[in-house]
Design a protein around this motif. Structure first.
Motif, PDB file in Angstrom:
ATOM      1  N   ASP A 105       8.389  29.570 -73.872  1.00 16.36           N
ATOM      2  CA  ASP A 105       6.998  29.319 -73.483  1.00 16.36           C
ATOM      3  C   ASP A 105       6.227  30.627 -73.300  1.00 16.36           C
ATOM      4  O   ASP A 105       5.070  30.738 -73.723  1.00 16.36           O
ATOM      5  N   GLY A 106       6.863  31.611 -72.668  1.00 17.92           N
ATOM      6  CA  GLY A 106       6.197  32.886 -72.439  1.00 17.92           C
ATOM      7  C   GLY A 106       5.871  33.610 -73.732  1.00 17.92           C
ATOM      8  O   GLY A 106       4.766  34.137 -73.913  1.00 17.92           O
ATOM      9  N   LEU A 107       6.823  33.623 -74.649  1.00 20.25           N
ATOM     10  CA  LEU A 107       6.595  34.308 -75.912  1.00 20.25           C
ATOM     11  C   LEU A 107       5.639  33.524 -76.801  1.00 20.25           C
ATOM     12  O   LEU A 107       4.831  34.113 -77.538  1.00 20.25           O
ATOM     13  N   GLU A 108       5.721  32.189 -76.733  1.00 19.11           N
ATOM     14  CA  GLU A 108       4.780  31.348 -77.473  1.00 19.11           C
ATOM     15  C   GLU A 108       3.348  31.586 -77.009  1.00 19.11           C
ATOM     16  O   GLU A 108       2.411  31.514 -77.796  1.00 19.11           O
ATOM     17  N   ALA A 109       3.176  31.840 -75.725  1.00 18.86           N
ATOM     18  CA  ALA A 109       1.834  32.031 -75.173  1.00 18.86           C
ATOM     19  C   ALA A 109       1.191  33.331 -75.645  1.00 18.86           C
ATOM     20  O   ALA A 109      -0.018  33.499 -75.543  1.00 18.86           O
ATOM     21  N   GLY A 110       2.008  34.250 -76.157  1.00 16.81           N
ATOM     22  CA  GLY A 110       1.477  35.527 -76.619  1.00 16.81           C
ATOM     23  C   GLY A 110       2.121  36.729 -75.977  1.00 16.81           C
ATOM     24  O   GLY A 110       1.700  37.863 -76.222  1.00 16.81           O
TER      25      GLY A 110
END
Length: 242
Positions: A105-110
């Protein structure tokens, strides 16, 4: 304490790396501020997401450290908001949320990297050095084209012919990675490392899902296919007329 990092720390001092620290835990803030200043960094602190966003948009930072659990605007929403504006400064999530899905989720968010608390300062410092060593968009080509597909890396806009395509931050990064490797097959592992910064296999279909979404958005208005699956190897984007 002695300054951490030897010759590399001296290099950071000369560079005067500016760190935006968005964290509400004052113990963590005090520790990081002290150690980063010893390493020659200039630290600006925000204790909530809204203040962090205001400081980030004002600019001037080389890297940001962001907690996920922030008062008001949470870390994920904060980073998503910044990435939508085209803010390209490297972001390190620093959080107690340690699950694989949390990392995704953290990496997906940017986010560009993800470190779980409790942490060793030596590792955090090494990760910051790695993030600040990466070339910025100013040092790379900013206008990309494959057939009638165009991308402006600076404004983060994409067109297929005259039709504008709206992409989520991770979809944009995935398409940029493919377009910078036009005509070359890129493996799933290369995409995990180059787009998601995963140096391990998260055992999910994250790549396949994003490729499918990207194909839908890039090819739905045009019958000409640009993104090709090379079975058992990976993916490539190519100009069918080339």
């Amino acid at each position: 304490r002695a300054a951490f990092g030897g010759a590399r720390t001296d290099q950071l001092r000369r560079a005067a790396v500016r760190v935006l620290l968005i964290e509400d835990d004052l113990v963590t803030v005090g520790f990081l501020t002290e150690r980063l200043m010893e390493a020659g960094c200039h630290v600006v602190h925000a204790s909530d997401g809204a203040t962090g966003r205001r400081l980030a948009v004002a600019g001037g930072f080389d890297v940001a450290i962001v907690d996920r659990m922030l008062p008001g605007l949470d870390g994920i929403s904060l980073v998503q908001s910044l990435r939508r504006t085209g803010w390209r400064t490297p972001i390190l999530f620093l959080t107690t949320m340690s699950g694989i899905e949390d990392r995704v989720d953290g990496l997906e968010a940017g986010g560009d990297d993800y470190l779980v608390k409790p942490f060793a300062f030596a590792e955090l410092h090494a990760r910051l050095r790695a993030l600040t060593r990466r070339p910025t968009s100013a040092s790379a080509e900013t206008q990309l084209r494959v057939a009638d597909l165009r991308m402006d890396v600076v404004t983060r806009r994409v067109w297929r012919g005259d039709h504008a395509i709206e992409l989520q931050p991770r979809e944009f990064q995935l398409l940029e990675f493919l377009m910078r490797n036009v005509g070359n097959v890129v493996t799933r592992r290369q995409l995990l490392e180059g787009v998601w910064e995963f140096h391990f296999d998260p055992q999910t279909n994250i790549v396949e899902t994003h490729i499918s979404r990207l194909r839908t958005k890039v090819e739905r208005e045009c019958g000409q296919k640009l993104i090709v699956t090379v079975r058992g190897v990976g993916y490539l984007i190519r100009d069918p007329a080339a």
